[in-house]
Enzyme design. Structure first.
Site, PDB file in Angstrom:
ATOM      1  N   HIS A 124       0.863  -1.152  -0.058  1.00 55.01           N
ATOM      2  CA  HIS A 124       0.007  -0.032  -0.121  1.00 55.01           C
ATOM      3  C   HIS A 124       0.988   1.276  -0.004  1.00 55.01           C
ATOM      4  O   HIS A 124       1.950   1.293   0.537  1.00 55.01           O
ATOM      5  CB  HIS A 124      -0.910   0.060   1.373  1.00 55.01           C
ATOM      6  N   ASP A 201       3.403  -4.802   8.145  1.00 49.69           N
ATOM      7  CA  ASP A 201       1.745  -3.841   7.998  1.00 49.69           C
ATOM      8  C   ASP A 201       0.761  -4.952   8.069  1.00 49.69           C
ATOM      9  O   ASP A 201       0.333  -5.735   7.280  1.00 49.69           O
ATOM     10  CB  ASP A 201       2.108  -3.250   6.556  1.00 49.69           C
ATOM     11  N   GLN A 204      -4.585  -5.309   7.054  1.00 53.71           N
ATOM     12  CA  GLN A 204      -5.274  -6.144   6.477  1.00 53.71           C
ATOM     13  C   GLN A 204      -5.571  -7.434   7.131  1.00 53.71           C
ATOM     14  O   GLN A 204      -6.364  -8.436   6.717  1.00 53.71           O
ATOM     15  CB  GLN A 204      -5.305  -6.280   4.849  1.00 53.71           C
ATOM     16  N   LYS A 227     -10.324  -0.662  10.626  1.00 58.56           N
ATOM     17  CA  LYS A 227     -10.400  -1.775   9.837  1.00 58.56           C
ATOM     18  C   LYS A 227     -10.816  -2.767  10.688  1.00 58.56           C
ATOM     19  O   LYS A 227     -11.026  -3.988  10.137  1.00 58.56           O
ATOM     20  CB  LYS A 227      -8.978  -1.919   8.838  1.00 58.56           C
ATOM     21  N   CYS A 365      -4.765   2.490  -3.706  1.00 59.94           N
ATOM     22  CA  CYS A 365      -3.527   2.967  -3.066  1.00 59.94           C
ATOM     23  C   CYS A 365      -2.269   2.068  -3.210  1.00 59.94           C
ATOM     24  O   CYS A 365      -1.609   1.806  -2.161  1.00 59.94           O
ATOM     25  CB  CYS A 365      -3.726   3.311  -1.448  1.00 59.94           C
TER      26      CYS A 365
HETATM   27  N1  PMP Z   1      -1.698  -0.620   4.621  1.00 63.32           N
HETATM   28  C1  PMP Z   1      -2.669  -1.471   4.120  1.00 63.32           C
HETATM   29  C2  PMP Z   1      -2.346  -2.980   3.522  1.00 63.32           C
HETATM   30  C3  PMP Z   1      -3.924  -1.139   3.939  1.00 63.32           C
HETATM   31  O1  PMP Z   1      -4.844  -1.783   3.417  1.00 63.32           O
HETATM   32  C4  PMP Z   1      -4.209   0.314   4.244  1.00 63.32           C
HETATM   33  C5  PMP Z   1      -5.633   0.808   4.274  1.00 63.32           C
HETATM   34  N2  PMP Z   1      -6.291   0.660   3.049  1.00 63.32           N
HETATM   35  C6  PMP Z   1      -3.125   1.076   5.083  1.00 63.32           C
HETATM   36  C7  PMP Z   1      -2.020   0.457   4.949  1.00 63.32           C
HETATM   37  C8  PMP Z   1      -3.353   2.385   5.651  1.00 63.32           C
HETATM   38  O2  PMP Z   1      -4.170   2.355   6.823  1.00 63.32           O
HETATM   39  P1  PMP Z   1      -4.598   3.648   7.173  1.00 63.32           P
HETATM   40  O3  PMP Z   1      -5.287   4.592   6.148  1.00 63.32           O
HETATM   41  O4  PMP Z   1      -5.684   3.244   8.123  1.00 63.32           O
HETATM   42  O5  PMP Z   1      -3.620   4.302   7.783  1.00 63.32           O
END
Ligand code: PMP
Length: 407
Positions: A124, A201, A204, A227, A365
């Site tokens: 991401h 990270d 998910q 999430k 993203c």
């Molecule tokens: N890493 C991953 C794998 C994600 O899916 C996301 C959110 N789509 C993020 C990081 C970023 O998370 P946040 O916007 O809650 O900081």
């Protein structure tokens, strides 16, 4: 899960009763954010109605109660991911802020010109850009782990990237586009054999898999509250104590100090050293409540049911001519990214929306991953335990209508 259990669960999520364009909401955008059960919503209201006072600095009753609730939440979260101590749990605004924190603080502590950070092709943006910024600041290089056609990381290539200049490996536990569950334990073991720390990270992963940071031996593990059925604006950085003690603070301000003079400041002990300013002390309790909620259902039960939904949706999607699914690993979570030949993903998303079906379209993203796949974007469905096979059937019928319209 039985139909009865699912119906009972659905009744606990008020938003699932909403109508969209006069049709029942079908919410398949859970990888972007999850809906909130009544228990979490009630905890937020209870906090503001009964326990609202700024924490840590107050001698008065309410402040002490609020502090206790916030620190109890920290303890609960530490136990949930099996951290060895709650001092290893740093509250952040979310995954993004947690990664930025490590990129800054570890960067200041350990990185120099010519050093390298290893990430993967399926990250991401929030696990790419902070490292790119560090690389620009210090004159370092990003190295990228490639993947195969199923969307699985190539571990033989990964090993070749590790060397004495590698200062950190930072990879996602579960891909938000492909759904692949990466073999993070193996990734960590390989890095540790060369004394390289690893950040995972878990944005998910935490909603779908029981995470044990000690079993994984992760140096840093990050995730977002929103999430995993909690509120926005709260997230977690787990860091091994030995690292958190060594690296400098990220932001300066109140709470993170022990003593301040105009000449010199000494920093607070862990975890407060990394928590400048008033934290989201209501959000932290909502997060603990959300984790209690999923724990009560049972993480294994959740994973089994979500896998069942994913298998069912995959099978039904394959009925459609010209269907291509991106991410076909055996080991995947409840995310399905797809394209239908000659139909723009945006058109699919926009028409499904008119049927009350919320899916996400675009690059999710993860633009470098889209470049790697040579596509502009996908349509993505992502399921939660409150979704049903009937909703998937409605979605497939609507999708078939979209396809017929365009053919
Ligand atoms: N890493 C991953 C794998 C994600 O899916 C996301 C959110 N789509 C993020 C990081 C970023 O998370 P946040 O916007 O809650 O900081």
């Amino acid at each position: 899960m039985t139909t009865n259990e699912i119906n009972n669960i659905r009744a606990e999520f008020p938003i699932l009763l909403e109508k969209v364009y006069n049709r029942p909401l079908i919410y398949f955008d859970n990888a972007a954010t999850t809906q909130k059960p009544k228990a979490v919503l009630d905890r937020i209201i209870y906090g503001y109605e009964h326990l609202n006072a700024n924490i840590h600095r107050g001698v008065h009753f309410l402040s002490q109660q609020a502090t206790e609730a916030h620190e109890d939440a920290r303890n609960y979260i530490a136990n949930f991911i099996n951290a060895s101590s709650s001092t290893e749990i740093i509250f952040t605004r979310g995954t993004t802020e947690a990664i930025n924190l490590v990129a800054f603080s570890l960067g200041e502590f350990a990185c120099q010109k010519g050093d390298e950070i290893v990430i993967s092709v399926m990250e991401h943006h929030s696990n790419i850009v902070p490292w790119q910024m560090l690389c620009e600041r210090k004159g370092m290089k990003l190295r990228i782990i490639p993947m195969n056609e199923k969307g699985e990381l190539q571990l033989d290539e990964y090993e070749k990237l590790l060397n004495e200049r590698t200062k950190l490996v930072s990879v996602t536990h579960v891909s938000n586009v492909l759904g692949t569950i990466n073999p993070v334990k193996e990734i960590i073991t390989k890095a540790h054999s060369k004394n390289i720390p690893v950040l995972i990270d878990g944005a998910q992963a935490v909603p779908h898999i029981q995470v044990d940071v000690q079993e994984l031996d992760a140096d840093f593990y990050v995730f977002s509250g929103h999430k995993v059925y909690a509120s926005t604006g709260i997230g977690v950085l787990f860091g091994k104590r030995e690292w958190l003690e060594k690296i400098p603070p990220y932001q300066g301000g109140g709470e993170m100090i022990q003593n301040v003079t105009f000449e010199r400041t000494t920093y607070n002990e862990l975890p407060f050293k990394f928590e400048a300013g008033t934290p989201d002390y209501i959000g932290s309790t909502a997060l603990a409540e959300a984790l209690k909620y999923v724990q009560n259902i049972g993480m294994e039960k959740i994973a089994n049911y979500e896998n069942e939904l994913t298998r069912y949706a995959t099978k039904r999607l394959m009925e459609i001519d010209g269907m291509r699914i991106y991410g076909t690993s055996e080991n995947k979570s409840s995310v399905i990214s797809f394209l239908v030949e000659n139909i723009h993903p945006y058109d699919i998303g926009a028409i499904l929306d008119k049927h009350g079906i919320a899916v996400r379209t675009g690059h999710h993203c993860a633009q470098p991953l889209m470049d790697f796949l040579k596509i502009p974007g996908t349509v993505r469905t992502s399921f939660s335990f409150y979704n049903t096979k009937e909703e998937i059937d409605t979605f497939i019928e609507a999708l078939k209508r979209v396809v017929n319209m365009f053919r």
